[in-house]
Write an enzyme that holds these catalytic residues in place. Structure first.
Site, PDB file in Angstrom:
ATOM      1  N   HIS A   1       0.834  -1.207   0.000  1.00 42.48           N
ATOM      2  CA  HIS A   1       0.000   0.000   0.000  1.00 42.48           C
ATOM      3  C   HIS A   1       0.871   1.260   0.000  1.00 42.48           C
ATOM      4  O   HIS A   1       0.623   2.206  -0.760  1.00 42.48           O
ATOM      5  CB  HIS A   1      -0.911  -0.009   1.233  1.00 42.48           C
ATOM      6  N   GLU A   2       1.885   1.259   0.863  1.00 43.44           N
ATOM      7  CA  GLU A   2       2.773   2.418   0.941  1.00 43.44           C
ATOM      8  C   GLU A   2       3.501   2.659  -0.380  1.00 43.44           C
ATOM      9  O   GLU A   2       3.637   3.793  -0.838  1.00 43.44           O
ATOM     10  CB  GLU A   2       3.787   2.223   2.072  1.00 43.44           C
TER      11      GLU A   2
ATOM     12  N   HIS B   1       1.517   4.476  -2.988  1.00 41.84           N
ATOM     13  CA  HIS B   1       1.515   5.948  -2.942  1.00 41.84           C
ATOM     14  C   HIS B   1       2.698   6.530  -3.722  1.00 41.84           C
ATOM     15  O   HIS B   1       2.585   7.592  -4.325  1.00 41.84           O
ATOM     16  CB  HIS B   1       1.563   6.430  -1.496  1.00 41.84           C
TER      17      HIS B   1
ATOM     18  N   GLU C   1      -6.166   6.771  -1.421  1.00 43.24           N
ATOM     19  CA  GLU C   1      -6.062   5.610  -0.539  1.00 43.24           C
ATOM     20  C   GLU C   1      -6.625   4.362  -1.218  1.00 43.24           C
ATOM     21  O   GLU C   1      -6.044   3.273  -1.144  1.00 43.24           O
ATOM     22  CB  GLU C   1      -6.804   5.864   0.779  1.00 43.24           C
TER      23      GLU C   1
END
Length: 292
Positions: free
Chosen positions: A132-133, A136, A191
Site C-alpha cells: 500500500h505504501e 503511494h 487511498e
C-alpha cells in the site's frame, strides 16, 4: 500503556526549492532554500525525490535504525528485500526500532517500517501494508504531498508579496514541517488506489491476496475502544479500515480467490543457521561426556 496506531501514507518530508538558486545544506545552519514567490512556481518530481531523501536521511539519524544483522532487518529483507525497483522508482528499506505500529514511504522510494508493525502482522499482512505504501509512491501521491506542503509553507511565509527573497529552512524547523506533512492526509481516492495497488502486487507475485483484508481487520480492531476517537479523527478524510477490509474481500471474491485468512506465525528472531545448530549440538555432547 502507549497506544499503537498506524498512519498509512507519507509521514515525513520537507519543503521544495526552485531549480534556480536552490541547494540543500545539512546541519543546523541551513537545510535548504525556499523560493518565497508563488508566481512562476516550479517543483518537479525530481525535486520532491531529492528533498524526500534529505528528510529521510535526517530521520534515520534521529531514530534507532535496526542494524543489518538485526532480526527485524533480516525479516524485512527476506519478505520484501527483492522488490527494489518499480516503474520509474527505486526502493530502499529500513526498520525503525519503535513500538508504534507504523510504516511510510516517501517520494524518493525510501520505505520505513516500525518494529511495532512487524510485531503484530505476519509476512503476508506486512506485504499488504508495505505494498500500500509503495502504491503511494508509484501513483505519485508522495510527490504531490510534498508539493502541497511547499505551497502551503510558501503562503504561510508571506509568498503573496511575490518577493524573490530566498530564506533558509533551519534544522530546528523540521519538526514543524513534519507536522504539516502529517496533517495533509491522502484523499479517499488516493487511498483506494493504493489499496488496489497492494492487492494487485500480492496477486501478481503469487501471495495470498486475503492478507490485505486481514491487515485492515487488525487496524479496524485497533480503532475500537479507547483509541477510537483518535483513529476516527486521523482517518476522517479516508475510508475506514472496516470498509477497506470489505473492499479487499470483494476484490478477492470477484477473482474467485477469497478464503478467510488465518494469520501465520510471526517470527522476529534471527533464523537458526546450520552452523549454529551444529555448534550447539557439539557443545551439548561435550557437556554430557564430561558428566560421565
Amino acid at each position: 500503556m502507549k497506544k499503537k496506531f498506524i498512519v498509512l501514507g507519507v509521514l515525513f518530508a520537507t519543503f521544495g526549492f526552485t531549480r534556480m538558486n536552490a541547494q540543500i545544506n545539512f546541519g543546523e545552519k541551513a537545510l535548504g532554500a525556499v523560493q518565497k514567490g508563488v508566481s512562476g512556481f516550479t517543483f518537479s518530481n525530481a525535486d520532491a525525490a531529492a528533498l524526500s531523501k534529505a528528510a529521510v536521511d535526517k530521520m534515520d539519524a534521529e531514530h534507532e535504525v535496526a542494524a543489518a544483522t538485526d532480526p527485524y532487518t533480516l525479516r524485512l529483507n527476506r519478505v520484501f528485500g527483492k522488490y527494489t525497483a518499480g516503474d520509474g522508482y527505486t526502493l530502499n528499506y529500513k526498520v525503525y526500532k519503535l513500538k508504534e505500529v507504523n510504516a511510510f514511504a516517501t517520494a524518493d522510494g525510501s520505505v520505513r517500517v516500525y518494529s511495532g508493525l512487524m510485531d503484530i502482522m505476519d509476512d503476508n499482512e506486512l506485504l499488504a501494508v508495505i505494498g500500500h505504501e509503495i502504491g503511494h509512491v508509484a501513483n505519485h501521491d508522495s510527490q504531490d504531498a510534498i508539493k502541497a506542503a511547499y505551497r502551503k509553507e510558501a503562503l504561510l511565509e508571506g509568498a503573496a508579496s511575490q518577493s524573490a527573497t530566498i530564506a533558509s529552512v533551519t534544522d530546528s524547523q523540521l519538526g514543524k514541517i513534519g507536522s504539516a506533512i502529517i496533517d495533509s492526509k491522502f484523499s479517499r481516492k488516493q487511498e483506494a488506489e493504493a489499496d488496489l495497488f497492494s492487492y494487485d502486487f500480492l496477486k501478481k507475485n503469487g501471495y495470498n491476496v486475503n492478507a490485505e483484508e486481514s491487515a485492515f481487520r487488525i487496524l479496524a480492531k485497533m480503532s475500537e475502544g479507547t483509541e477510537s476517537s483518535f483513529i476516527d479523527q486521523m482517518m476522517s478524510s479516508h475510508p475506514d479500515s472496516k470498509q477497506r477490509a470489505e473492499d479487499a474481500k470483494k476484490r478477492a471474491e470477484k477473482d474467485g480467490l477469497y478464503k478467510p485468512y488465518v494469520q501465520q506465525k510471526i517470527v522476529n528472531t534471527a533464523p537458526v543457521t546450520k552452523a549454529a545448530t551444529t555448534k550447539k549440538a557439539a557443545t551439548t555432547k561435550k557437556a554430557t561426556t564430561k558428566k560421565k
